[in-house]
Write an enzyme that holds these catalytic residues in place. Structure first.
Site, PDB file in Angstrom:
ATOM      1  N   ASP A  36       0.826  -1.211   0.000  1.00 30.86           N
ATOM      2  CA  ASP A  36       0.000   0.000   0.000  1.00 30.86           C
ATOM      3  C   ASP A  36       0.858   1.258   0.000  1.00 30.86           C
ATOM      4  O   ASP A  36       0.521   2.257  -0.648  1.00 30.86           O
ATOM      5  CB  ASP A  36      -0.923   0.016   1.220  1.00 30.86           C
ATOM      6  CG  ASP A  36      -2.020  -1.035   1.122  1.00 30.86           C
ATOM      7  OD1 ASP A  36      -2.186  -1.612   0.026  1.00 30.86           O
ATOM      8  OD2 ASP A  36      -2.698  -1.271   2.131  1.00 30.86           O
ATOM      9  N   GLU A  38       3.763   1.751  -1.329  1.00 32.48           N
ATOM     10  CA  GLU A  38       4.321   2.013  -2.658  1.00 32.48           C
ATOM     11  C   GLU A  38       3.242   2.578  -3.578  1.00 32.48           C
ATOM     12  O   GLU A  38       3.499   3.509  -4.361  1.00 32.48           O
ATOM     13  CB  GLU A  38       4.893   0.718  -3.244  1.00 32.48           C
ATOM     14  CG  GLU A  38       5.411   0.830  -4.668  1.00 32.48           C
ATOM     15  CD  GLU A  38       6.584   1.795  -4.836  1.00 32.48           C
ATOM     16  OE1 GLU A  38       6.923   2.119  -5.990  1.00 32.48           O
ATOM     17  OE2 GLU A  38       7.155   2.247  -3.814  1.00 32.48           O
ATOM     18  N   TYR A  39       2.010   2.046  -3.480  1.00 32.19           N
ATOM     19  CA  TYR A  39       0.897   2.592  -4.262  1.00 32.19           C
ATOM     20  C   TYR A  39       0.678   4.059  -3.906  1.00 32.19           C
ATOM     21  O   TYR A  39       0.524   4.911  -4.790  1.00 32.19           O
ATOM     22  CB  TYR A  39      -0.377   1.781  -4.006  1.00 32.19           C
ATOM     23  CG  TYR A  39      -1.578   2.291  -4.781  1.00 32.19           C
ATOM     24  CD1 TYR A  39      -1.895   1.761  -6.028  1.00 32.19           C
ATOM     25  CD2 TYR A  39      -2.375   3.324  -4.281  1.00 32.19           C
ATOM     26  CE1 TYR A  39      -2.983   2.237  -6.750  1.00 32.19           C
ATOM     27  CE2 TYR A  39      -3.459   3.806  -4.993  1.00 32.19           C
ATOM     28  CZ  TYR A  39      -3.756   3.258  -6.226  1.00 32.19           C
ATOM     29  OH  TYR A  39      -4.813   3.741  -6.943  1.00 32.19           O
ATOM     30  N   GLU A 117     -26.556 -16.427 -11.308  1.00 32.46           N
ATOM     31  CA  GLU A 117     -25.768 -15.334 -10.734  1.00 32.46           C
ATOM     32  C   GLU A 117     -26.339 -14.921  -9.378  1.00 32.46           C
ATOM     33  O   GLU A 117     -27.550 -14.712  -9.260  1.00 32.46           O
ATOM     34  CB  GLU A 117     -25.789 -14.109 -11.664  1.00 32.46           C
ATOM     35  CG  GLU A 117     -25.302 -14.372 -13.068  1.00 32.46           C
ATOM     36  CD  GLU A 117     -25.529 -13.168 -13.979  1.00 32.46           C
ATOM     37  OE1 GLU A 117     -25.697 -12.041 -13.458  1.00 32.46           O
ATOM     38  OE2 GLU A 117     -25.570 -13.359 -15.205  1.00 32.46           O
ATOM     39  N   LYS A 119     -27.763 -12.669  -6.671  1.00 31.48           N
ATOM     40  CA  LYS A 119     -28.448 -11.380  -6.787  1.00 31.48           C
ATOM     41  C   LYS A 119     -27.965 -10.472  -5.658  1.00 31.48           C
ATOM     42  O   LYS A 119     -28.449 -10.553  -4.531  1.00 31.48           O
ATOM     43  CB  LYS A 119     -29.963 -11.560  -6.732  1.00 31.48           C
ATOM     44  CG  LYS A 119     -30.750 -10.284  -7.015  1.00 31.48           C
ATOM     45  CD  LYS A 119     -32.245 -10.561  -7.035  1.00 31.48           C
ATOM     46  CE  LYS A 119     -33.026  -9.292  -7.340  1.00 31.48           C
ATOM     47  NZ  LYS A 119     -32.804  -8.230  -6.328  1.00 31.48           N
ATOM     48  N   ARG A 140     -30.474   3.232 -12.140  1.00 28.05           N
ATOM     49  CA  ARG A 140     -31.558   2.598 -12.878  1.00 28.05           C
ATOM     50  C   ARG A 140     -32.793   3.492 -12.928  1.00 28.05           C
ATOM     51  O   ARG A 140     -33.472   3.581 -13.946  1.00 28.05           O
ATOM     52  CB  ARG A 140     -31.901   1.255 -12.226  1.00 28.05           C
ATOM     53  CG  ARG A 140     -33.053   0.539 -12.888  1.00 28.05           C
ATOM     54  CD  ARG A 140     -33.370  -0.780 -12.191  1.00 28.05           C
ATOM     55  NE  ARG A 140     -34.572  -1.355 -12.750  1.00 28.05           N
ATOM     56  CZ  ARG A 140     -35.809  -1.038 -12.390  1.00 28.05           C
ATOM     57  NH1 ARG A 140     -36.004  -0.137 -11.446  1.00 28.05           N
ATOM     58  NH2 ARG A 140     -36.854  -1.597 -12.959  1.00 28.05           N
ATOM     59  N   LYS A 318     -35.951 -15.505  -5.291  1.00 27.42           N
ATOM     60  CA  LYS A 318     -35.614 -14.784  -4.064  1.00 27.42           C
ATOM     61  C   LYS A 318     -35.446 -15.742  -2.882  1.00 27.42           C
ATOM     62  O   LYS A 318     -36.149 -16.733  -2.762  1.00 27.42           O
ATOM     63  CB  LYS A 318     -36.704 -13.750  -3.739  1.00 27.42           C
ATOM     64  CG  LYS A 318     -36.950 -12.729  -4.837  1.00 27.42           C
ATOM     65  CD  LYS A 318     -35.735 -11.835  -5.088  1.00 27.42           C
ATOM     66  CE  LYS A 318     -35.551 -10.786  -4.027  1.00 27.42           C
ATOM     67  NZ  LYS A 318     -36.552  -9.712  -4.056  1.00 27.42           N
ATOM     68  N   CYS A 412     -32.853  -7.880  39.937  1.00 28.63           N
ATOM     69  CA  CYS A 412     -32.778  -9.026  39.037  1.00 28.63           C
ATOM     70  C   CYS A 412     -34.134  -9.717  38.954  1.00 28.63           C
ATOM     71  O   CYS A 412     -34.715 -10.063  39.988  1.00 28.63           O
ATOM     72  CB  CYS A 412     -31.709 -10.003  39.529  1.00 28.63           C
ATOM     73  SG  CYS A 412     -31.660 -11.553  38.602  1.00 28.63           S
TER      74      CYS A 412
END
EC number: 6.5.1.2
Length: 678
Positions: A36, A38-39, A117, A119, A140, A318, A412
């Site tokens: 990280d 070096e990035y 796939e 969802k 969307r 679903k 209690c």
């Protein structure tokens, strides 16, 4: 345009290509190629060069991922191809009906190949690329019109600002789901809570809220990811023959596709995929709410076409919902085996996460106040896998008039002892540790443990049986057990019973610190028990000390002093102590020595090797009686090392550092010299 040296131009191009490569390997392939640090160094170098030469700045530069403080207006975007929703299947029968309709419409006799796939539970977006460069991103929306979120999408590390490789069309649209991984969601909510800001109910809401921030700098700080699920091009001649292959192409362009994706031949294979994915649902690093089945061949997709607002060639099967609305009918308080008092919501039964739920945890009073829970509230209940159902959000606008607040009881609900809550702790606890039936088994287990009263043979399973059979209610009852009672239990013969009774008898005369530790007073461990015993000498002196006096003992602060005082203030605990005395349990008083009277006070000793005349624990205890602290490692500050048989590296290190070494005989002589029995 100013003349920028060619070396600078080449360096900027090189840095951009290198950084985008590393973004791809880190965020898409999960295969980081450089540290990280070096990035970060390369990133800062590119930022510096672009600041010095603004004419070199481009929209696809990795530096654009940090976002801008300028506000986004979310202008309206019309989708060239509608982003249609999917029909849903909620049962096996509905999925079979879908498959039958597909085969009937295609006139197919055999099985149809589907792509399965996960969802993702996130936000669908559309990304447009011209000549390989990201030019526009949109939500969307209603499927036909969305909102321009280009500035915010650029900040997501797994979104390529420029497509990888070559051979991609001049114009291409990639669609995917923006989501927030579980770990990132938890960290974000922790940070928001620390800052006193409103937290998100679930990762989906967090993703949607983060993507619609007016300032993209805010989005850049949110742990968002994108997973691609389809592509569209104006020149369909470049498309492969199947949906599966089109996703492999999208992956080659630099997008992440879901590794859980698979192909399935026929509806039975689809159902297998559904069940397998549902079984691993809660172990995935992101949330999913089902599985999407798509006809794999693109020509068959085109033949099937669309109906209304959904394609005929795809369906979402679903999973059972993990969140539902219901009503809190009451709140009760449960006491756990360690005395923790937990509020539990009694709910109007609701089907969620595949089961009917009628109870949900509220964790503690801090959580009740944070959620502002009232009895009668309408609330969101969440249940994921084996996780205990919990209340995640209140719907205040549905609250009945005069709905009562939830209050912690003072006593209690199981044993009537005081409920105490130490400042700074979220959990309230019952103070009747030795007496409370809810804590009974844990109190006995701790009392009998090796470092406490060391009752050999009294294990967890036997404790369960003794309590469940009503033979033991408190630790004092152990001393009333008979050999006949024990031998009558399943898997306990005469010999085992005799051994256990003998072990119980041996525990009647403990040293004070062991007995004090055995009482299970919260946060009074071995070291604190030893300190209290050495300082006060008798149990009576400890039980009579006020909090201020208790704090004169090393390592006893206000919280521990409060726990000690609370324990001895409870009449039930005093009754159990009296019952122990009556049963013949007596503890040896400790000789109270001042620091000056302890010959090893302030010294650190180390034990190594095997001792023949005593155990290591016994040797440690005797050295501590003389004021020594017994450590596990040797250093220059070590006063002495006691070396038994087969002493190893600690002895070698002591000799190397010049630390004095005693053998077992030398230790025995030292102890006798100071009146310690060997």
């Amino acid at each position: 345009m100013t003349n920028v040296p060619e070396t600078i131009r080449k360096r900027v191009d090189s840095l951009r290509a290198t950084l985008e490569d590393h973004n791809y390997y880190y965020y898409v392939q999960d295969d980081p190629r450089i540290p990280d640090a070096e990035y970060d160094r390369l990133f800062r170098e590119l930022q510096k060069l672009e600041a010095e030469h603004p004419e070199l700045a481009t929209e696809d530069s990795p530096t654009r991922r940090v976002g801008s403080s300028a506000e986004t207006s979310f202008e309206e975007v019309i989708h060239r191809l509608p982003m249609l929703s999917l029909d849903n299947a909620f049962s096996e029968d509905e999925l079979r009906d879908f498959d039958r309709r597909v085969r009937d419409r295609l006139g197919a006799d055999g099985a149809i190949e589907y792509v399965c796939e996960p969802k993702l539970d996130g936000l669908a977006v559309s990304l447009h690329y011209e000549n390989g460069t990201l030019t526009r991103a949109a939500t969307r929306g209603d499927g036909y019109t969305g909102e321009d979120i280009t500035a915010n999408i650029r900040t997501i590390p797994s979104v390529p600002l420029k497509l990888r490789g070559s051979g991609y069309p001049d114009l291409v649209e990639v669609r995917g789901e923006v989501y927030m991984p579980r770990a990132g969601f938890e960290k974000l909510n922790e940070r928001l809570a620390e800052q006193g800001e409103k937290t998100f109910v679930n990762p989906r809401n967090a993703a949607a809220g983060s993507l619609r921030q007016k300032k993209s700098t805010v989005t850049a700080r949110r742990p968002l990811e994108l997973c691609a699920y389809s592509m569209a091009v104006t020149d369909e001649s470049v498309l492969p023959e199947t949906h599966w292959d089109s996703l492999q192409l999208v992956r080659d362009w630099g997008f992440r596709i879901n590794p859980e994706m698979r192909k399935a031949e026929g509806v039975e294979a689809c159902l297998d995929a559904y069940n397998e994915l549902m079984a691993k649902r809660d172990s995935l690093p992101y949330e999913i709410d089902g599985i999407v089945f798509k006809v794999n061949r693109l020509d068959l997709q085109q033949e099937l076409g669309f109906v209304s607002r959904a394609p005929r060639w795809a369906i979402a099967h679903k999973f059972p919902a993990q969140e539902e609305l219901t009503i809190i009918e009451d709140v009760e308080f449960q006491v756990g085996r360690t005395g923790a008092v937990t509020p539990v919501a009694r709910l109007k039964p609701v089907f969620v996460g595949g089961v009917t739920v009628s109870n949900a945890t509220l964790h503690n009073m801090d959580e009740i106040r944070r959620l502002d829970v009232h009895i009668g509230d309408t609330v969101f209940i969440r249940r994921a896998g084996d996780v205990i159902p919990q209340v995640v959000k209140v719907v205040p606008e549905k609250r009945p008039a005069e709905a009562p607040m939830v209050e912690m009881p003072e006593h209690c609900p199981v044993c009537g002892s005081d409920i105490v809550q130490i400042e700074g702790e979220a959990v309230a606890r019952c103070s009747g540790g030795l007496y409370c039936p809810a804590q009974r088994k844990e109190a006995i287990r701790h009392y009998a443990s090796r470092k406490a009263m060391d009752i050999e043979g009294l294990g967890d399973r036997l404790i369960e049986v003794l309590v469940d059979e009503g033979m033991v209610s408190t630790v004092a009852d152990l001393y009333r057990l008979t050999k006949f009672q024990i031998a009558s239990l399943e898997r306990m013969g005469d010999k085992s019973a005799a051994n256990l009774i003998a072990a119980i008898d041996r525990s009647r005369e403990p040293v004070l610190w062991r007995f004090l530790y055995a009482l299970g007073i919260r946060e009074v461990g071995e070291a604190t028990a030893k300190g209290l015993a050495a300082h006060f000498g008798t149990l009576e002196a400890i039980s009579a000390a006020d909090e201020e006096t208790l704090q004169t003992v090393p390592d006893v602060g206000p919280i521990v002093a409060g726990h000690i005082r609370s324990f001895f203030d409870q009449p039930h605990n005093q009754e159990t102590l009296a019952a122990l005395k009556e049963a013949g349990v007596t503890w040896q008083e400790e000789q109270v020595l001042s620091a000056d009277e302890q010959p090893l006070n302030g010294q650190t000793w180390v034990l190594t090797g095997t001792l023949s005349g005593m155990t290591r624990d016994q040797a440690k205890e005797k050295l501590e009686q003389l004021g020594a602290k017994v450590a596990g490692s040797v250093s220059k500050k070590t006063a002495c090392v006691v070396a038994g048989e087969a002493a190893g590296s600690k002895l070698a290190k002591a000799e190397q550092l010049g630390v004095p070494v005693l053998d077992e005989e030398g230790l025995a002589n030292l102890l006798r010299e100071h009146g310690i029995e060997v």
